[in-house]
Design a protein around this motif. Sequence first.
Motif, PDB file in Angstrom:
ATOM      1  N   PHE A  78       0.837  -1.206   0.000  1.00  0.00           N
ATOM      2  CA  PHE A  78       0.000   0.000   0.000  1.00  0.00           C
ATOM      3  C   PHE A  78       0.876   1.263   0.000  1.00  0.00           C
ATOM      4  CE2 PHE A  78      -2.590   3.201   2.292  1.00  0.00           C
ATOM      5  CZ  PHE A  78      -3.784   3.131   1.611  1.00  0.00           C
ATOM      6  N   ASN A  79       1.838   1.323   0.909  1.00  0.00           N
ATOM      7  CA  ASN A  79       2.713   2.494   1.021  1.00  0.00           C
ATOM      8  C   ASN A  79       3.915   2.357   0.083  1.00  0.00           C
ATOM      9  OD1 ASN A  79       1.015   3.533   2.952  1.00  0.00           O
ATOM     10  ND2 ASN A  79       2.180   2.676   4.667  1.00  0.00           N
ATOM     11  N   ASN A  80       4.850   3.308   0.159  1.00  0.00           N
ATOM     12  CA  ASN A  80       6.079   3.159  -0.627  1.00  0.00           C
ATOM     13  C   ASN A  80       7.129   2.418   0.214  1.00  0.00           C
ATOM     14  OD1 ASN A  80       7.043   5.074   1.145  1.00  0.00           O
ATOM     15  ND2 ASN A  80       7.893   6.422  -0.437  1.00  0.00           N
ATOM     16  N   LEU A  81       8.345   2.334  -0.290  1.00  0.00           N
ATOM     17  CA  LEU A  81       9.387   1.575   0.415  1.00  0.00           C
ATOM     18  C   LEU A  81       9.688   2.143   1.800  1.00  0.00           C
ATOM     19  CD1 LEU A  81      12.316   0.500  -1.957  1.00  0.00           C
ATOM     20  CD2 LEU A  81      10.729  -0.946  -0.685  1.00  0.00           C
ATOM     21  N   ASN A  82       9.499   3.458   1.963  1.00  0.00           N
ATOM     22  CA  ASN A  82       9.699   4.081   3.288  1.00  0.00           C
ATOM     23  C   ASN A  82       8.476   3.935   4.184  1.00  0.00           C
ATOM     24  OD1 ASN A  82      12.255   4.942   2.688  1.00  0.00           O
ATOM     25  ND2 ASN A  82      11.619   6.998   2.042  1.00  0.00           N
ATOM     26  N   ASP A  83       7.513   3.160   3.736  1.00  0.00           N
ATOM     27  CA  ASP A  83       6.265   2.945   4.471  1.00  0.00           C
ATOM     28  C   ASP A  83       5.475   4.244   4.684  1.00  0.00           C
ATOM     29  OD1 ASP A  83       4.446   1.183   5.489  1.00  0.00           O
ATOM     30  OD2 ASP A  83       5.187   1.338   7.548  1.00  0.00           O
ATOM     31  N   VAL A  84       5.495   5.085   3.667  1.00  0.00           N
ATOM     32  CA  VAL A  84       4.716   6.327   3.718  1.00  0.00           C
ATOM     33  C   VAL A  84       3.548   6.212   2.737  1.00  0.00           C
ATOM     34  CG1 VAL A  84       4.745   8.812   3.214  1.00  0.00           C
ATOM     35  CG2 VAL A  84       6.669   7.756   4.425  1.00  0.00           C
ATOM     36  N   ASN A  85       2.375   6.636   3.196  1.00  0.00           N
ATOM     37  CA  ASN A  85       1.179   6.697   2.356  1.00  0.00           C
ATOM     38  C   ASN A  85       1.337   7.885   1.391  1.00  0.00           C
ATOM     39  OD1 ASN A  85      -1.350   7.157   1.271  1.00  0.00           O
ATOM     40  ND2 ASN A  85      -2.448   6.957   3.217  1.00  0.00           N
ATOM     41  N   LEU A  86       1.642   7.591   0.134  1.00  0.00           N
ATOM     42  CA  LEU A  86       1.984   8.668  -0.815  1.00  0.00           C
ATOM     43  C   LEU A  86       0.791   9.578  -1.104  1.00  0.00           C
ATOM     44  CD1 LEU A  86       4.118   6.680  -3.432  1.00  0.00           C
ATOM     45  CD2 LEU A  86       4.938   8.165  -1.590  1.00  0.00           C
ATOM     46  N   TYR A  87      -0.391   9.015  -1.098  1.00  0.00           N
ATOM     47  CA  TYR A  87      -1.603   9.793  -1.375  1.00  0.00           C
ATOM     48  C   TYR A  87      -1.799  10.882  -0.324  1.00  0.00           C
ATOM     49  CZ  TYR A  87      -6.736  10.503  -1.738  1.00  0.00           C
ATOM     50  OH  TYR A  87      -8.002  11.013  -1.841  1.00  0.00           O
ATOM     51  N   ALA A  88      -1.396  10.564   0.914  1.00  0.00           N
ATOM     52  CA  ALA A  88      -1.657  11.480   2.031  1.00  0.00           C
ATOM     53  C   ALA A  88      -0.361  12.082   2.562  1.00  0.00           C
ATOM     54  CB  ALA A  88      -2.390  10.736   3.133  1.00  0.00           C
ATOM     55  N   ASP A  89       0.556  12.380   1.666  1.00  0.00           N
ATOM     56  CA  ASP A  89       1.870  12.893   2.081  1.00  0.00           C
ATOM     57  C   ASP A  89       1.964  14.410   1.901  1.00  0.00           C
ATOM     58  OD1 ASP A  89       4.510  12.752   2.968  1.00  0.00           O
ATOM     59  OD2 ASP A  89       5.286  12.595   0.924  1.00  0.00           O
ATOM     60  N   TYR A  90       0.859  15.119   2.067  1.00  0.00           N
ATOM     61  CA  TYR A  90       0.850  16.568   1.795  1.00  0.00           C
ATOM     62  C   TYR A  90       0.384  17.323   3.037  1.00  0.00           C
ATOM     63  CZ  TYR A  90       1.152  14.821  -2.960  1.00  0.00           C
ATOM     64  OH  TYR A  90       1.561  14.162  -4.091  1.00  0.00           O
ATOM     65  N   SER A  91       0.736  18.605   3.107  1.00  0.00           N
ATOM     66  CA  SER A  91       0.310  19.430   4.236  1.00  0.00           C
ATOM     67  C   SER A  91       0.032  20.840   3.722  1.00  0.00           C
ATOM     68  CB  SER A  91       1.398  19.481   5.306  1.00  0.00           C
ATOM     69  OG  SER A  91       2.552  20.111   4.783  1.00  0.00           O
ATOM     70  N   LEU A  92      -0.608  21.654   4.559  1.00  0.00           N
ATOM     71  CA  LEU A  92      -0.944  23.012   4.125  1.00  0.00           C
ATOM     72  C   LEU A  92       0.304  23.823   3.803  1.00  0.00           C
ATOM     73  CD1 LEU A  92      -3.809  24.444   6.376  1.00  0.00           C
ATOM     74  CD2 LEU A  92      -3.889  23.907   3.948  1.00  0.00           C
ATOM     75  N   GLU A  93       1.325  23.701   4.631  1.00  0.00           N
ATOM     76  CA  GLU A  93       2.460  24.615   4.522  1.00  0.00           C
ATOM     77  C   GLU A  93       3.597  24.055   3.674  1.00  0.00           C
ATOM     78  OE1 GLU A  93       1.393  23.339   7.437  1.00  0.00           O
ATOM     79  OE2 GLU A  93       0.031  24.945   8.040  1.00  0.00           O
ATOM     80  N   GLY A  94       4.036  22.840   4.012  1.00  0.00           N
ATOM     81  CA  GLY A  94       5.283  22.357   3.438  1.00  0.00           C
ATOM     82  C   GLY A  94       5.104  21.575   2.151  1.00  0.00           C
ATOM     83  N   GLU A  95       6.193  20.966   1.725  1.00  0.00           N
ATOM     84  CA  GLU A  95       6.180  20.130   0.535  1.00  0.00           C
ATOM     85  C   GLU A  95       6.087  18.671   0.986  1.00  0.00           C
ATOM     86  OE1 GLU A  95       5.959  21.375  -2.524  1.00  0.00           O
ATOM     87  OE2 GLU A  95       5.854  23.291  -1.471  1.00  0.00           O
ATOM     88  N   PRO A  96       5.668  17.774   0.098  1.00  0.00           N
ATOM     89  CA  PRO A  96       5.616  16.357   0.476  1.00  0.00           C
ATOM     90  C   PRO A  96       7.015  15.806   0.755  1.00  0.00           C
ATOM     91  CG  PRO A  96       5.083  16.677  -1.852  1.00  0.00           C
ATOM     92  CD  PRO A  96       5.128  18.032  -1.233  1.00  0.00           C
TER      93      PRO A  96
END
Length: 441
Positions: A78-96
Amino acid sequence: MQGQPIWLLTITDQAADDQDKQRVLMVGQEHGQERSASLALLELARWLVTPAAAGIRRSQSVGLMPIANPDSWEDLRFNNLNDVNLYADYSLEGEPTQPESQAIAHTLARLQPELFCSLHGTEFGWKYRMGESNGFSWTTSQFDRAHSRLFIEEINRAAETAGFPQDRGEEEAERILPWLPGHVYHSYYSGQRMTSCVHAYHRCHTLANTMEVHHPLSGLIRCIRMLELGMQPWRTEKVAGYPVRTMFQQDETFVAAYGQTAAERRASRVELWTHANQFLVARGVSEPVGLAVTAFSLDPNDFDRWRTMEIDAFLRQYGEEQGIDLTEIRAACQQYDRLQSIRCDQIKPVANPQGAPPIRAATKGLSLRLRLPGQATVQRIWLDGRTIRPSPRDGYESWHTPNNFTMLQFNIPPRAQSDQYQRHLIVAAYEAPRIDRGKLT
Ligand SMILES: [Zn+2]
């Protein structure tokens, strides 16, 4: 991460003028095992080069990123190799944070597309029956200002007409509740993080859609329906395109992107959206009496000065400060005894994520709209105190909408940064037919 490329395939008619092309970006398989999403986009690529898609190729540039999480393709992760959910890797301020999501964010920033679509789905084994859905991961619920519900419903219908049942968020309200407390973005499985769809909307005022695709053919049909919708005028609009042009509404006043070509409208849309936290709109408080008066400002200090003023005092002060003669408009206001005061409203500062310096004028142009009731007839139009004529470039346009409004649009061409162009005053005298209320018997 393992050095595998993330492909972006762009399909368009290179002989057609890019200036008048809208841009679309569709991404599949942010979740590694959801390979039906990739298959739908590959089917779409095949369809897009057929004669049936000639009109779309001429008027749109369609970017497809079918495999956004290549490292997890084989392992069905489901996630990438770093076990991060790529779809939900965003925030209001910063970059993914991940290279895969950064590739999507960079492409979004470069294209500033009118439509962004994130496709999800199942692995090919179809081990479970999955409900298909559109606009469904509640990604736009908090940021929904782009007609997305109506747009999404068109896509639901296209799939259902072809025999593919579609799930609807509106029918599953209880699923939203577990995410409510403290989870302001309501994004699927993502807690406080934002999804790629919300990111696209937040940065570029892009119409964004998350789709669950169980059957690749159903995904194909829905993608085609979206592209077709971009070929026709949306219900409130005069020209063809995705419904992203209007980015602020206060009662009957709208701020909209300026321009005669898709490229001009895109540049204006992003500039205005990025600075939407500066917008003020002060409008005459009235019943529909035949005169509409609205002032627009990019100076937040005007909020306290304008908050509530008697209309004649407001016009006198505005005319003096801007150095324009409003005698005629003040006289017109006297005829409408219910138009006594103005009220000022400010947009919530959701935009300007990068903290870009304030603008002192709309350098890419500005369109202001007044929505009049029924099939109104325009009698006279003033912009900044002078009478103006119909023109899509420097003047006004008006049209009737299918939901029985008349839209009046004031087109103000690009201006250099100057305090002189920080404020605008739009006034319309019109006649609206009485609405036949029928008989209540
Ligand atoms: Zn998914």
